[in-house]
Design an enzyme around this catalytic site. Structure first.
Site, PDB file in Angstrom:
ATOM      1  N   SER A 133       0.861  -1.217  -0.076  1.00  4.77           N
ATOM      2  CA  SER A 133      -0.018   0.031  -0.116  1.00  4.77           C
ATOM      3  C   SER A 133       0.887   1.227   0.014  1.00  4.77           C
ATOM      4  O   SER A 133       2.118   1.183   0.463  1.00  4.77           O
ATOM      5  CB  SER A 133      -0.844  -0.170   1.272  1.00  4.77           C
ATOM      6  OG  SER A 133      -1.394   1.167   1.495  1.00  4.77           O
ATOM      7  N   TYR A 146      -2.643  -0.974  10.677  1.00  5.19           N
ATOM      8  CA  TYR A 146      -2.587  -1.094   9.234  1.00  5.19           C
ATOM      9  C   TYR A 146      -1.145  -0.748   8.498  1.00  5.19           C
ATOM     10  O   TYR A 146      -0.496  -1.531   7.970  1.00  5.19           O
ATOM     11  CB  TYR A 146      -3.654  -0.627   8.332  1.00  5.19           C
ATOM     12  CG  TYR A 146      -3.798  -0.968   7.067  1.00  5.19           C
ATOM     13  CD1 TYR A 146      -4.433  -2.038   6.638  1.00  5.19           C
ATOM     14  CD2 TYR A 146      -3.307  -0.129   5.949  1.00  5.19           C
ATOM     15  CE1 TYR A 146      -4.588  -2.593   5.259  1.00  5.19           C
ATOM     16  CE2 TYR A 146      -3.408  -0.467   4.636  1.00  5.19           C
ATOM     17  CZ  TYR A 146      -4.091  -1.706   4.190  1.00  5.19           C
ATOM     18  OH  TYR A 146      -4.018  -2.160   2.922  1.00  5.19           O
TER      19      TYR A 146
END
Length: 275
Positions: A133, A146
């Site tokens: 990501s 995350y």
């Protein structure tokens, strides 16, 4: 011979699009999901699917046995896509929440990858593609757990790529930015399970910022791309004779990758705070 790819997290979003996209290109796609009802839905849609719960070592072991039974052990590519988010201020995240998210986003991924590598070694080829990501490059508020898993995934993947350089196995990172998926909606149960925001010293900030982001429809992100943008990068990663080590997907990812290299920390913090 038909090429085979195993994809995790195919119930929706990036994994769902990837499964259909690779199948349309002639790949044999093993589209796995955590929930049996999602497996049934994918099967009805014409995909080959079975249960693979990244939080369960037993499910991962059984999933690899299913792969071997169905393909004779052939696997051309593994796409580690399954992941979830647990939003909240870092100081409000209990250790149990970190253990839970690392179990899926990193440890389960690592377990599955280790079980697949011997199959790829035996056949003399293979691609391992990990979905990172933009948050594996730079952190932003409310996304601590995350971000931590994606930073860890970046490092683990880099080392695996170096170590696999003397084998015919290629190791690749996809780094999406804002993609139109259900990750925000899917993060709500984890937020409600773990974050005691009403007793946080940041309760006002939760009300003004994170709760609105989670529970209220927001304006469309002008940088957001559809999951097909990730699938296009995945196709290049698994089909190109010379795949790149990293695929930066969306403009924010490309900008943050550059910013990470050239900006001093105060300037990068200022930029990340705008995100």
């Amino acid at each position: 011979m038909t090429r085979t790819i195993l994809i995790t997290g195919c119930s929706s979003g990036i994994g769902h699009d990837a499964a259909h996209g690779l199948k349309a290109r002639g790949w044999r796609v093993l589209a796995t999901c955590r929930k049996p009802e999602d497996v049934a839905r994918l099967t009805e849609a014409g995909l080959e699917s079975f249960v693979l719960d990244m939080a369960s070592p037993e499910s991962i072991a059984a999933g690899v046995e299913t792969l071997i039974d169905r393909t004779g052990g052939r696997i051309d590519a593994l796409y580690n896509n399954a992941a979830f988010a647990c939003p909240g201020a870092v100081e409000d995240v209990p250790p149990g929440a970190l253990r839970e998210i690392f179990e899926v986003n990193l440890i389960g991924l690592h377990d599955l990858t280790r079980r697949v590598i011997p199959l790829m070694r035996a056949q003399g080829f293979g691609r391992i593609v990990n979905c990172s990501s933009v948050l594996g490059l730079v952190g932003i508020r409310w996304r601590g757990p995350y971000v931590a898993t994606k930073f860890a995934l970046e490092g683990l993947t880099d080392v695996l790529r170096l170590e696999m350089a003397d084998t015919p196995i290629k190791v690749i990172l996809l780094e999406p930015g804002p993609i139109a998926t259900r990750i925000r909606q899917n993060s709500i149960p984890h937020f409600e399970k773990w974050i005691d925001w009403e007793n946080s010293p940041r309760v006002g900030q939760y009300r003004a910022s994170l709760l609105r982001r989670l529970y209220e429809p927001g304006a469309p992100d002008r940088w957001q791309l559809p999951p097909a943008a990730v699938t296009r990068a995945l196709i290049h990663a698994v089909e190109s004779p010379r795949p790149r080590a990293r695929y930066a997907i969306t403009t924010p990812t490309k900008l943050m990758a550059l910013a990470r290299r050239v900006l001093p920390t105060p300037a990068l913090d200022w930029l990340a705070a705008k995100g």
